[in-house]
Design a protein around this motif. Structure first.
Motif, PDB file in Angstrom:
ATOM      1  N   GLU A 129      -5.151  39.055 116.186  1.00  0.00           N
ATOM      2  CA  GLU A 129      -4.686  39.621 115.603  1.00  0.00           C
ATOM      3  C   GLU A 129      -3.672  41.201 116.191  1.00  0.00           C
ATOM      4  OE1 GLU A 129      -7.741  42.746 114.227  1.00  0.00           O
ATOM      5  OE2 GLU A 129      -6.452  43.960 112.812  1.00  0.00           O
ATOM      6  N   PRO A 130      -3.473  41.178 116.911  1.00  0.00           N
ATOM      7  CA  PRO A 130      -1.996  42.391 117.332  1.00  0.00           C
ATOM      8  C   PRO A 130      -1.190  41.199 117.529  1.00  0.00           C
ATOM      9  CG  PRO A 130      -3.563  42.955 118.420  1.00  0.00           C
ATOM     10  CD  PRO A 130      -4.502  41.910 117.609  1.00  0.00           C
ATOM     11  N   PHE A 131      -1.415  40.160 118.119  1.00  0.00           N
ATOM     12  CA  PHE A 131      -0.297  38.836 117.896  1.00  0.00           C
ATOM     13  C   PHE A 131      -0.107  38.488 116.609  1.00  0.00           C
ATOM     14  CE2 PHE A 131       0.370  34.398 118.097  1.00  0.00           C
ATOM     15  CZ  PHE A 131       1.828  34.285 118.828  1.00  0.00           C
ATOM     16  N   TYR A 132      -0.511  38.059 116.028  1.00  0.00           N
ATOM     17  CA  TYR A 132      -0.086  37.621 114.516  1.00  0.00           C
ATOM     18  C   TYR A 132       0.730  38.723 113.711  1.00  0.00           C
ATOM     19  CZ  TYR A 132      -3.015  33.313 115.384  1.00  0.00           C
ATOM     20  OH  TYR A 132      -3.747  32.492 115.157  1.00  0.00           O
ATOM     21  N   ARG A 133       0.028  40.507 114.209  1.00  0.00           N
ATOM     22  CA  ARG A 133       0.683  41.257 113.702  1.00  0.00           C
ATOM     23  C   ARG A 133       1.984  41.483 113.598  1.00  0.00           C
ATOM     24  NH1 ARG A 133      -2.701  45.132 111.429  1.00  0.00           N
ATOM     25  NH2 ARG A 133      -3.747  43.946 109.640  1.00  0.00           N
ATOM     26  N   PHE A 134       2.449  40.626 115.243  1.00  0.00           N
ATOM     27  CA  PHE A 134       4.164  41.219 115.949  1.00  0.00           C
ATOM     28  C   PHE A 134       4.688  40.151 115.087  1.00  0.00           C
ATOM     29  CE2 PHE A 134       6.988  40.578 119.517  1.00  0.00           C
ATOM     30  CZ  PHE A 134       7.777  41.315 119.415  1.00  0.00           C
ATOM     31  N   GLU A 135       3.917  39.117 115.549  1.00  0.00           N
ATOM     32  CA  GLU A 135       5.290  37.898 114.708  1.00  0.00           C
ATOM     33  C   GLU A 135       5.154  38.080 113.764  1.00  0.00           C
ATOM     34  OE1 GLU A 135       5.826  35.523 117.019  1.00  0.00           O
ATOM     35  OE2 GLU A 135       4.567  34.320 116.750  1.00  0.00           O
ATOM     36  N   GLY A 136       4.528  38.444 112.556  1.00  0.00           N
ATOM     37  CA  GLY A 136       4.544  38.886 110.885  1.00  0.00           C
ATOM     38  C   GLY A 136       5.788  39.807 111.037  1.00  0.00           C
ATOM     39  N   ALA A 137       5.825  40.942 111.688  1.00  0.00           N
ATOM     40  CA  ALA A 137       6.964  41.903 111.961  1.00  0.00           C
ATOM     41  C   ALA A 137       7.834  41.275 112.414  1.00  0.00           C
ATOM     42  CB  ALA A 137       6.010  42.810 112.756  1.00  0.00           C
ATOM     43  N   LEU A 138       8.305  40.480 113.537  1.00  0.00           N
ATOM     44  CA  LEU A 138       9.458  39.915 113.814  1.00  0.00           C
ATOM     45  C   LEU A 138       9.577  38.782 112.959  1.00  0.00           C
ATOM     46  CD1 LEU A 138       8.889  37.586 117.443  1.00  0.00           C
ATOM     47  CD2 LEU A 138      11.001  39.138 116.968  1.00  0.00           C
ATOM     48  N   LYS A 139       9.270  37.998 111.867  1.00  0.00           N
ATOM     49  CA  LYS A 139       9.787  37.280 111.503  1.00  0.00           C
ATOM     50  C   LYS A 139      10.447  38.683 109.889  1.00  0.00           C
ATOM     51  CE  LYS A 139       8.858  33.478 107.932  1.00  0.00           C
ATOM     52  NZ  LYS A 139       9.335  34.060 106.379  1.00  0.00           N
ATOM     53  N   GLU A 140       9.924  39.237 109.867  1.00  0.00           N
ATOM     54  CA  GLU A 140      10.396  40.057 108.651  1.00  0.00           C
ATOM     55  C   GLU A 140      11.349  40.877 109.161  1.00  0.00           C
ATOM     56  OE1 GLU A 140       7.357  43.188 106.029  1.00  0.00           O
ATOM     57  OE2 GLU A 140       7.162  43.169 108.469  1.00  0.00           O
ATOM     58  N   ALA A 141      11.778  41.200 110.527  1.00  0.00           N
ATOM     59  CA  ALA A 141      12.529  41.931 111.292  1.00  0.00           C
ATOM     60  C   ALA A 141      14.220  40.263 110.944  1.00  0.00           C
ATOM     61  CB  ALA A 141      12.596  42.316 112.637  1.00  0.00           C
ATOM     62  N   TYR A 142      13.972  39.356 111.464  1.00  0.00           N
ATOM     63  CA  TYR A 142      14.620  38.938 111.413  1.00  0.00           C
ATOM     64  C   TYR A 142      15.517  38.455 110.285  1.00  0.00           C
ATOM     65  CZ  TYR A 142      14.867  36.514 116.284  1.00  0.00           C
ATOM     66  OH  TYR A 142      15.287  36.572 117.342  1.00  0.00           O
ATOM     67  N   ASP A 143      14.256  37.891 108.954  1.00  0.00           N
ATOM     68  CA  ASP A 143      14.597  37.862 107.527  1.00  0.00           C
ATOM     69  C   ASP A 143      15.233  38.636 107.222  1.00  0.00           C
ATOM     70  OD1 ASP A 143      13.274  35.829 108.077  1.00  0.00           O
ATOM     71  OD2 ASP A 143      11.108  36.308 106.835  1.00  0.00           O
ATOM     72  N   ALA A 144      15.335  40.524 107.766  1.00  0.00           N
ATOM     73  CA  ALA A 144      16.244  41.705 106.985  1.00  0.00           C
ATOM     74  C   ALA A 144      17.473  41.253 107.556  1.00  0.00           C
ATOM     75  CB  ALA A 144      15.155  42.707 107.585  1.00  0.00           C
TER      76      ALA A 144
END
Lengths: 157, 422
Positions: free
Chosen positions: B129-144
Motif C-alpha cells: 500500500e505504501p509502495f503504490y502511494r509512493f509510486e502514485g506520488a512520483l507520477k504526480e511529481a513527474y507530470d507536474a
C-alpha cells in the motif's frame, strides 16, 4: 518459462537501474515469475530469471533463498502471513494463530487440503500500532479479533 | 502536535499533490529550481535545526550531507531507507501512505545539495500500500514537471525510483540495503569505506531514513531555528513515536522532542484496562528495556532516554503492563534476531541461535541453574564483535531484561513456570 507479460513487467524494473546493472531487478523478477508459477520457485525458474537478466544462476539462487518472500515448496493460493512478534504478541497474536490453525485444520507452515490457504508465522510487518495483524497478498488486516479473522478467511476464494 | 511529517494527516486526500501543495509543499524545491537556495545554505539550516537521523542512529543530517564529495566528477546517489521492520516501529509506513510527497521533496533537496542526480527509495517488500502511494506520488511529481532532467529549464536534474525489498530486516542496515539494491543478498559491508565514498554501484551515496527526508522541506520552509525551537537541546524538532503494546489507543504521534513519557502514554489512552505499567521499551526492540518507575520520569529526547538508560532509536515505544511475562517477551525478541541475522558474522549467526534456544528451554521448563550466566556470557560475546549493529541489537535486550527483571528468570528456571502467568 517466463511469459511475455512477465518479461514486460521485469523490463519496467530493469529500466530503473543504470546500464549493465539489470541484476538489480532480480528481486522483483523472482517475485513476478513466482506469481505466475503457483507462488513458488524451482531451480529451473530461478535459472530462467538469471538467464533473462544475464547473471549467474547461483547469484539469483542466493537472492531467492536469502529473502523471506520466496517460496521453494508448494503453497496455498493465499498465504496468510501472521505476525507473532512483540507488539502483536502483547495483543494476543498467539491465541489468534491457534484460532486460525483450528479453523483451517492445519498448522502454520502447512497448506489446506484444497490448496486454498497456508498460514505462515512471520516476524514484524511494521504495523505495530494496528496489532494484532496479518497480511494476505498486498493487503494488511489490522486490529484483528477471532470474529474478524473468520469473516476474512471465509471470504477467501 | 503533527507539525511536520503529519502536517496534512487530517486533510482530504492527504497524500495527493494538491493537498501537499496547498500546505506549502514543493515551495522549497521551486525556490531551489529558481536558484534561490545554495547547497551551503541548506546544510547550514539543517545543522541549525538539530535534525538527527530518524532511523535510529541519530547522526546529524546536515553533517552527513556535508560529507558527500559533491564536486567529484561521477554519478552520485541519494537513497531513502524505508525498510521499516524493527518490532515496534511503524512510522515510515504512515509517512509513505499519507505524506509521500514530503519524502520525494526531501530526497530531491538532498540530491541538489549533494549533487546527486539519481535517487532510490528502498521500501520493504511487504509495504505494498505504501509502495503504490509512493509510486502514485512520483507520477504526480513527474507530470507536474517537478522531477526529471533540467527541471523547469534549470540546471537541476533529479530522477527518483522506488525499489522493493523481499523480506529481510537486515536490509535496514544501510550497506546491506545497498547490496540489496544491487540485486544481492542483504549482507552488510565492512566500513570503511563509507557509502559517501563508495556506495551504491560503487559511487558516492548518502542514505537517510524516510522520516529524516520527510522533515527536510518543512525545516527549510520555516528555517532551522524554528525546528530547533520545537525540541530541546541536542534534540531538535519533533519526532514520530509509535506507541504500541498494552495501551488503550495505540497510534503514531508526532510530538516535540522532550515530551515527558507520561504525557505520551496519556495520548495513547494510558495502560489498557486500567492495569499497571510494568516495563517500557522506548526506541524499538533493540533498545534496552526500562522499568515503569524509570520510564515515568523520562523525557522523550536523545539525552532524556539516554539518561534513563536506554536509547531513542526509531521512537518505537512498546508498553508492557503487569500481566506481561518478561521471560516470554524476551524469548520472542530473541527469536526475531535469530530469524533475521544475515549469517555473515559468527558471533551473531551462532549467538542469536544460542540466546533463543536457551530462552526457549527455560520456557519449556528445562532451564538450568547457570542459564542466566550463559545468556549474559553469550550476549557479551556478540556485543561489539560483528560487522553491523544487528549483533548489538540482539544483545542489548538480553542484558537489560536480565538486569531489570532477573527474579522472573530465576523463578522460571527454578519452578519451570512463569512467575506472572503461572
Amino acid at each position: 518459462m517466463i511469459s511475455n507479460k512477465a518479461k514486460k513487467q521485469i523490463d519496467t524494473w530493469v529500466a530503473k537501474y543504470p546500464e549493465g546493472r539489470q541484476s538489480s531487478a532480480v528481486m522483483e523478477a523472482l517475485k513476478i515469475v513466482q506469481a505466475e508459477n503457483d507462488n513458488s520457485l524451482t531451480s529451473d525458474t530461478i535459472q530462467a530469471v538469471a538467464d533473462y537478466l544475464d547473471m549467474p544462476g547461483i547469484a539469483a539462487a542466493e537472492v531467492a533463498t536469502f529473502y523471506e518472500n520466496y517460496n521453494h515448496k508448494p503453497v496455498g493460493k493465499h498465504t496468510i502471513r501472521i505476525c507473532h512478534n512483540i507488539s502483536c504478541m502483547l495483543n494476543g497474536a498467539d491465541d489468534l494463530i491457534a484460532h486460525l490453525e483450528n479453523k483451517l485444520g492445519v498448522k502454520t507452515g502447512e497448506v489446506t487440503p484444497d490448496g486454498l490457504v497456508n498460514v505462515k508465522k512471520v516476524e514484524c510487518l511494521g504495523a505495530c500500532v494496528g496489532a494484532p495483524m496479518f497480511q494476505i497478498g498486498d493487503q494488511y488486516y489490522e486490529n484483528l479479533t477471532a470474529d474478524k479473522i473468520d469473516e476474512i478467511v471465509d471470504g477467501l476464494k | 502536535m503533527n507539525e511536520v511529517c503529519f502536517k496534512n494527516l487530517d486533510q482530504k486526500d492527504a497524500w495527493s499533490l494538491k493537498t501537499y501543495e496547498a500546505n506549502g509543499g514543493y515551495s522549497v524545491w521551486r525556490k531551489i529550481l529558481k536558484g534561490e537556495f545554495t547547497p551551503e545554505q541548506i546544510i547550514d539550516e539543517l545543522k541549525t535545526s538539530g535534525l538527527r537521523g530518524r532511523g535510529g542512529a541519530g547522526f546529524p543530517t546536515g553533517l552527513k550531507w556535508s560529507f558527500m564529495p559533491r564536486n567529484a566528477d561521477m554519478q552520485k546517489y541519494v537513497v531513502c531507507n524505508s525498510d521499516e521492520g524493527e518490532p515496534g516501529t511503524c512510522k515510515d509506513r504512515d509517512i509513505l501512505r499519507f505524506n509521500p510527497h514530503s519524502v520525494i521533496e526531501g530526497m530531491a533537496i538532498g540530491g541538489f545539495v549533494m549533487n546527486a542526480t539519481k535517487g532510490y527509495n528502498y521500501i520493504r517488500g511487504e509495504f505494498m500500500e505504501p509502495f503504490y502511494r509512493f509510486e502514485g506520488a512520483l507520477k504526480e511529481a513527474y507530470d507536474a514537471g517537478l522531477l526529471g532532467e533540467n527541471i523547469n529549464g534549470s540546471s537541476v536534474s533529479f530522477d527518483l525510483y522506488a525499489h522493493l525489498g523481499a523480506g529481510a530486516y537486515i536490509c535496514g542496515e544501510e550497506t546491506a540495503l545497498l547490496e540489496s539494491i544491487e540485486g544481492k543478498k542483504g549482507q552488510p559491508r565492512f566500513k570503511p569505506p563509507f557509502p559517501a565514498n563508495i556506495g551504491l554501484f560503487g559511487k558516492p551515496t548518502t542514505i537517510n531514513n524516510t522520516e529524516s527526508f520527510a522533515s527536510v522541506p518543512e525545516i527549510l520552509a520555516n528555517g532551522g531555528q524554528w525546528f530547533a525551537d520545537i525540541g530541546v537541546e541536542n534534540s531538535g524538532g519533533c519526532k514520530l513515536f509509535s506507541v504500541s503494546g498494552h495501551v488503550n489507543k495505540p497510534s503514531n504521534f508526532e510530538v516535540p522532542m522532550g515530551t515527558p513519557f507520561k504525557d505520551l502514554l496519556e495520548m495513547a489512552g494510558g495502560v489498557r484496562e486500567g492495569r499497571k505499567l510494568k516495563a517500557v521499551i522506548p526506541g524499538g526492540s533493540s533498545t534496552p528495556v526500562l522499568t515503569a518507575e524509570v520510564a515515568m520520569g523520562m523525557t522523550m529526547d536523545y539525552d532524556g532516554i539516554d539518561k534513563a538508560g536506554s536509547m531513542l532509536g526509531a521512537g518505537s515505544v512498546i508498553i508492557m503492563d503487569d500481566s506481561t511475562c518478561m521471560v516470554e517477551a524476551l524469548t520472542r525478541l530473541a527469536h526475531f534476531y535469530y530469524d533475521e541475522s544475515c549469517g555473515q558474522c559468527t558471533p551473531c549467526r551462532e549467538g542469536t541461535g544460542w540466546l533463543y534456544r536457551v530462552l526457549k528451554r527455560i520456557m519449556d521448563g528445562n532451564g538450568k541453574e547457570d542459564d542466566i550466566d550463559l545468556l549474559l556470557g553469550v550476549q557479551d560475546k556478540i556485543m561489539g564483535n560483528t560487522i553491523c549493529a544487528l549483533g548489538d541489537a540482539a544483545a542489548m535486550p538480553v542484558e537489560s531484561f536480565l538486569r531489570n527483571f532477573r527474579e522472573e528468570f530465576e523463578y522460571y528456571i527454578e519452578h519451570g513456570k512463569s512467575m506472572v502467568k503461572g
